[in-house]
Design a protein around this motif. Sequence first.
Motif, short mmCIF file in Angstrom:
data_model
loop_
_atom_site.label_atom_id
_atom_site.label_comp_id
_atom_site.label_asym_id
_atom_site.label_seq_id
_atom_site.Cartn_x
_atom_site.Cartn_y
_atom_site.Cartn_z
N ARG A 1 -7.24 9.15 6.89
CA ARG A 1 -8.14 9.05 5.70
C ARG A 1 -9.53 9.51 6.10
N VAL B 1 -6.83 5.97 -2.66
CA VAL B 1 -5.98 5.22 -2.18
C VAL B 1 -6.37 3.98 -1.58
N TRP C 1 -1.83 1.03 1.13
CA TRP C 1 -1.14 2.23 1.22
C TRP C 1 -1.71 3.21 2.37
N THR C 2 -2.93 3.13 2.62
CA THR C 2 -3.38 3.95 3.66
C THR C 2 -2.72 3.34 4.99
N ALA D 1 0.28 1.82 5.21
CA ALA D 1 1.91 2.12 5.11
C ALA D 1 2.00 3.69 5.29
N VAL D 2 1.22 4.67 4.90
CA VAL D 2 1.13 5.95 5.00
C VAL D 2 0.90 6.14 6.74
N VAL E 1 -1.81 10.79 3.12
CA VAL E 1 -3.00 10.19 2.19
C VAL E 1 -3.25 11.22 1.09
N LEU F 1 -0.62 11.57 -1.37
CA LEU F 1 -0.46 9.98 -2.23
C LEU F 1 -1.93 10.24 -3.27
N ASP F 2 -2.91 10.48 -2.79
CA ASP F 2 -4.13 10.47 -3.65
C ASP F 2 -3.98 11.82 -4.68
N ARG G 1 -1.31 10.28 -7.31
CA ARG G 1 -2.14 8.93 -8.00
C ARG G 1 -3.04 9.74 -9.11
#
Length: 89
Positions: free
Chosen positions: A21, A30, A34-35, A37-38, A77, A80-81, A84
């Motif tokens: 990140r 995020v 979630w960070t 988990a990633v 990340v 995912l960002d 989202r």
Amino acid sequence: MEISGIISALLIGLVVGALGRLALPGRQRVGLLWTIAVGIVAALVGSVIAAALGVADTGGVDWIQWLIQIALAAVGVAALDRSRSRTRA
């Protein structure tokens, strides 16, 4: 991969997620969970990739394995960002 390798990958995943990140410029939308988990997924996948490349078990710190894991976490990340931000727009 042994059970000790999986446990260490999980613990390292916490750090890898944070470093991944931090490697990204700007603000990410995020959350912390979630960070993490990633980072865990990136650590596990990065360990498998490093083992396949033959760089997982070296004398001392496995810098190449760390770099692979951090790069995967940064990509995860960012993806995912991006996903989202599309759902919110």
